[in-house]
Design a protein around this motif. Structure first.
Motif, PDB file in Angstrom:
ATOM      1  N   SER A  27       0.831  -1.211   0.000  1.00  0.00           N
ATOM      2  CA  SER A  27       0.000   0.000   0.000  1.00  0.00           C
ATOM      3  C   SER A  27       0.863   1.258   0.000  1.00  0.00           C
ATOM      4  CB  SER A  27      -0.906   0.013   1.236  1.00  0.00           C
ATOM      5  OG  SER A  27      -0.135   0.195   2.424  1.00  0.00           O
ATOM      6  N   LEU A  28       0.250   2.385  -0.327  1.00  0.00           N
ATOM      7  CA  LEU A  28       0.924   3.676  -0.289  1.00  0.00           C
ATOM      8  C   LEU A  28       0.732   4.311   1.080  1.00  0.00           C
ATOM      9  CD1 LEU A  28      -0.185   5.141  -3.749  1.00  0.00           C
ATOM     10  CD2 LEU A  28       2.025   4.116  -3.194  1.00  0.00           C
ATOM     11  N   THR A  31       0.528  11.002   1.788  1.00  0.00           N
ATOM     12  CA  THR A  31       1.381  11.923   1.038  1.00  0.00           C
ATOM     13  C   THR A  31       2.196  12.794   1.985  1.00  0.00           C
ATOM     14  OG1 THR A  31      -0.290  13.662   0.994  1.00  0.00           O
ATOM     15  CG2 THR A  31      -0.355  12.025  -0.783  1.00  0.00           C
ATOM     16  N   LYS A  61      10.087   4.831  -3.014  1.00  0.00           N
ATOM     17  CA  LYS A  61       9.453   5.990  -3.616  1.00  0.00           C
ATOM     18  C   LYS A  61       9.392   5.818  -5.124  1.00  0.00           C
ATOM     19  CE  LYS A  61      10.361  10.051  -1.932  1.00  0.00           C
ATOM     20  NZ  LYS A  61      11.077  11.292  -1.510  1.00  0.00           N
ATOM     21  N   GLY A  66       3.878   7.747  -5.591  1.00  0.00           N
ATOM     22  CA  GLY A  66       3.886   7.929  -4.146  1.00  0.00           C
ATOM     23  C   GLY A  66       4.919   7.028  -3.499  1.00  0.00           C
ATOM     24  N   THR A  67       4.787   6.845  -2.214  1.00  0.00           N
ATOM     25  CA  THR A  67       5.730   6.012  -1.464  1.00  0.00           C
ATOM     26  C   THR A  67       5.024   4.766  -0.986  1.00  0.00           C
ATOM     27  OG1 THR A  67       6.918   8.005  -0.729  1.00  0.00           O
ATOM     28  CG2 THR A  67       7.323   5.972   0.489  1.00  0.00           C
ATOM     29  N   ARG A  68       5.535   3.626  -1.434  1.00  0.00           N
ATOM     30  CA  ARG A  68       4.884   2.342  -1.178  1.00  0.00           C
ATOM     31  C   ARG A  68       5.626   1.550  -0.103  1.00  0.00           C
ATOM     32  NH1 ARG A  68       1.251  -0.076  -4.221  1.00  0.00           N
ATOM     33  NH2 ARG A  68       1.713   1.262  -6.002  1.00  0.00           N
TER      34      ARG A  68
END
Length: 231
Positions: A27-28, A31, A61, A66-68
């Protein structure tokens, strides 16, 4: 110095959410703007916290995405080897579900020669690669007496579960072999053939006591088993 203390606290809290399952693997995370508001800190503090967790192997990233979360393994920072689950999650989505959570008679398990306890905790999990059956994992935990808490594993890593129950793993050993799986596992993995990769992992405490015995069956046709090392 204040910035360093703040970003460490933010990183620790994000990591806690990863290990507990609040931020699931694949999942991300929120933000940068959402994290700024949540922790009431500057953008640079958030970026330093995220960079720390990227370096430790928990996050990845991707520009424009986004960042997972790519791993919830407590031992990421202790090794320069990138875990298989981290590698898989960089290109695919790896999810898991518990198939069985029970207590078995030790004499009926693979650890009968390695445990003096009468009963052991048993967990059977299925990992899915992009929603397709990929790995069957059988965990045998010879020193856990909390069968009523097994369902909590659904939202956290095995090693977090062990640590919360007083079990600290100090070292591992791994064995790999090609095997012919039975019809039950063949059906679960939705395989046409019987051949699969089997890994046996043993985890020990600092006195050499067995804490974890795990048998994993991989459908390596879906993705080869791979390990990346930093030298």
């Amino acid at each position: 110095m204040v910035v360093e203390i703040l970003y460490q606290k933010v990183a620790d809290d994000i990591k806690k959410n990863i290990l507990s399952g609040t931020y699931e693997v694949g999942s991300l995370i929120p933000t940068e703007n959402e994290l700024e508001q949540k922790y009431d800190v500057s953008k640079i503090t958030i970026r330093k916290a995220v960079e720390k967790l990227v370096a430790e192997g928990y996050l990845k990233k991707k520009s424009g995405i986004g960042t997972r979360v790519i791993s919830n393994n407590l031992f990421n920072k202790l090794s320069k080897a990138k875990s298989y689950s981290s590698i898989v999650n960089e290109s695919s989505n790896l999810t898991k579900q518990i198939l069985t959570a029970d207590v078995l008679a030790t004499k009926d398990t693979p650890v009968k020669a390695e445990s003096t306890n009468k009963n052991i905790v048993y967990i059977k999990r299925l990992y899915l690669l992009d929603n397709k059956p990929f790995i069957i994992v059988n965990h045998y935990l010879p020193n856990i007496d909390v069968a009523d808490e097994l369902q909590s594993l659904k939202n956290q890593s095995l090693y977090k579960f062990l640590r919360d129950n007083g079990q600290e793993i100090n070292s591992f050993s791994d064995e790999f072999s090609a095997v012919n799986i039975d019809e039950t596992d063949k059906k679960i993995l939705q395989k046409q053939d019987n051949l699969a990769l089997k890994r046996i992992r043993r985890g020990f405490d600092n006195k050499g006591k067995l804490i974890e015995y795990t048998e994993s069956i991989y459908d390596s046709n879906k993705m080869p088993y791979k390990i990346e090392y930093e030298i």
